[in-house]
Enzyme design. Structure first.
Site, mmCIF file in Angstrom:
data_model
loop_
_atom_site.group_PDB
_atom_site.id
_atom_site.type_symbol
_atom_site.label_atom_id
_atom_site.label_comp_id
_atom_site.label_asym_id
_atom_site.label_seq_id
_atom_site.Cartn_x
_atom_site.Cartn_y
_atom_site.Cartn_z
ATOM 1 N N ASP A 276 0.856 -1.180 0.000
ATOM 2 C CA ASP A 276 0.000 0.000 0.000
ATOM 3 C C ASP A 276 0.895 1.232 0.000
ATOM 4 O OD1 ASP A 276 -2.732 1.371 0.570
ATOM 5 O OD2 ASP A 276 -1.430 2.139 2.161
ATOM 6 N N GLU B 123 0.754 5.459 0.721
ATOM 7 C CA GLU B 123 0.046 6.667 1.124
ATOM 8 C C GLU B 123 0.647 7.827 0.347
ATOM 9 O OE1 GLU B 123 -2.617 6.851 2.960
ATOM 10 O OE2 GLU B 123 -2.557 4.683 3.295
ATOM 11 N N HIS C 79 -5.226 4.556 7.539
ATOM 12 C CA HIS C 79 -4.643 5.142 6.330
ATOM 13 C C HIS C 79 -3.127 5.291 6.476
ATOM 14 C CE1 HIS C 79 -8.289 5.866 4.048
ATOM 15 N NE2 HIS C 79 -8.859 6.326 5.156
ATOM 16 N N ASP D 137 -2.658 -0.706 6.947
ATOM 17 C CA ASP D 137 -3.673 -0.994 5.931
ATOM 18 C C ASP D 137 -3.454 -2.340 5.255
ATOM 19 O OD1 ASP D 137 -4.838 1.380 6.551
ATOM 20 O OD2 ASP D 137 -4.532 2.342 4.612
#
Length: 473
Positions: free
Chosen positions: A13, A15, A159, A164
């Site tokens: 993931d 951000e 987040h 996540d």
């Protein structure tokens, strides 16, 4: 290590900043876990904050979304400093994540392109958003990670990258357990009153020994993303999922012109009569049967396993010839694309028949979009009346000429003589200034339009794109 030996699944993931109009994304954090595909146990993890080259990209909106401020990353490594590690984690493995096909994969590719490096390539990819929407159904609402976590009581989504991806794995475990139990007693445990997606689970569960499972996973397989590591100037084809693997890096959303897909097909040169109904493939609204409007999924390009929406009339691509459209608002060019070009559009009033056609297109396209697993908010083409004197209207996009002069636009503009049907070419590939001088409020135009579905940043819909305009004297 030979990529063929890398059997682990890597959940990852990123951000990012939340870009303003005209800005690009910047990665602020990367997180990943390696998972054993047989035991679903975490083997190794990696996470790091990332300092963007331009700290001003970290806005208040970005901080509100993920809590990562400028102070947090000021001493963090640049992406170029961690590129080797990220490449080693991802390359040759099965990639997994929630909505990675439309977001995270594109951001990784862009980051490598910015440092002139070849991006990592996956062995295959599993997007849990599409997978769970198709298999688990919409019993958990919009299928966003936060919603799924709440559904299973897993807590609040932070987040943050590593949190996540671990939450993503737990959600998959919970969903898999529910589906396993339902497969043992499908007629007892599957809710018959649930949505069509959920009630269709019996067919999926009973077909688990057939080829349907393999078909589902292969439909999520990524094509090679190493063929073209240079970010393209006009990334409008739903993330990187195209032959050139165009990345959707910086497109921003005008009020109702959320942009995802633009084919930039050359304009057709036609001389038309208003009494005809088919202008070399362009149909007038009166010639269209609403029952014959269909939305289908087609490959992004020949041989692709990944699909995009396409609107048809019968078995032919649906393109519109709309005569005598009155311009409500002239050319709007205040928003920029990733290369700094102005994105042009204008607004026209609609008659009732054209409204009916566009509403039917929206209805069919939205249904297929939802059925295919999209959780994006749908924006309709028709802006409804807001008062007695206000007609319904729609926004028409003007495509940029990405293969030529950056200041030109891929459209032909003709002038219709007031005495008849004769037309004269005014501009081919005009500039923004030339278009602004012609497309003023009150001007009447005939428009040759393509209908191009998009799905980007949780916004979806159909864009009306002008291929040719004929201005009435």
């Amino acid at each position: 290590m030979n990529p063929e030996d890398r059997s682990e699944i890597v959940f990852f993931d990123v951000e990012t900043t939340v870009p303003k109009r005209g800005e690009r994304y910047a990665i602020l954090e990367f997180g990943s876990i390696l998972v054993c595909p047989k035991k679903l146990t975490e083997l190794k993890s990696y996470t790091t904050l990332v300092q963007p080259a331009d700290l001003s990209l970290i806005s208040t909106l970005s901080v509100r979304r993920n809590g990562i401020s400028r102070n947090d990353v000021v001493l963090a490594p640049l992406f170029s400093d961690i590129a080797d590690t990220v490449y080693d984690i991802l390359h040759g493995r099965i990639w997994a994540g929630h909505n990675i096909l439309r977001f995270d994969c594109a951001r990784i590719r862009e980051a490598f392109a910015e440092i002139c490096r070849q991006p990592p390539e996956p062995k295959a990819a599993i997007d849990s958003l599409a997978l769970l929407t198709q298999r688990f159904g919409r019993r958990a609402g919009d299928m966003k990670m936060a919603t799924l976590a709440t559904y299973f009581g897993l807590g609040k989504q932070t987040h943050r990258s590593l949190d996540d991806v671990r939450m993503n794995l737990e959600v998959l475990k919970y969903c898999a357990t529910v589906l396993f139990l339902e497969s043992s007693l499908p007629d007892v445990l599957v809710d018959k009153s649930a949505s069509p997606e959920t009630t269709s689970l019996r067919r999926h569960l009973r077909a688990s020994s057939s080829g349907e499972d393999n078909a589902l996973i292969s439909s999520l397989r990524l094509p090679s993303i190493g063929e073209n590591s240079v970010a393209q100037p006009d990334p409008l084809n739903m993330s990187f999922l195209r032959n050139e693997m165009v990345s959707n890096n910086n497109l921003q959303l005008d009020t109702l012109m959320e942009e995802e897909e633009e084919e930039n097909q050359p304009s057709d040169t036609v001389v038309v009569s208003e009494n005809t109904t088919d202008h070399e493939g362009y149909l007038s609204p009166d010639a269209i049967s609403l029952q014959n409007i269909r939305a289908v999924l087609v490959p992004f390009y020949h041989g692709s396993q990944l699909m995009r929406l396409k609107l048809l009339h019968g078995d032919s691509p649906l393109q519109l010839y709309c005569s005598r459209l009155k311009i409500r608002f002239g050319v709007n060019g205040k928003f920029l694309d990733s290369s700094g070009r102005r994105r042009l559009n204008f607004v026209v009033d609609l008659n009732p028949r054209l409204c009916s056609v566009l509403d039917a297109c929206d209805s069919n396209a939205q249904k297929v979009s939802v059925d295919s697993g999209s959780s994006s908010d749908w924006n309709t083409m028709v802006n409804p009346m807001k008062g007695f004197v206000n007609y319904p209207n729609a926004r028409i996009q003007i495509p940029t000429d990405i293969s030529g002069d950056a200041a030109r636009y891929a459209i032909e503009v003709h002038q219709r003589e007031s005495s008849g049907d004769a037309q004269s070419l005014i501009f081919s590939n005009p500039s923004a200034e030339e278009l602004e001088s012609l497309l003023n409020p009150g001007v009447v135009v005939d428009a040759f339009l393509s209908l191009e579905p998009y799905d980007y940043q949780q916004k979806a819909g159909v864009r009306l794109v002008a291929k040719k305009l004929v201005i009435h004297s």
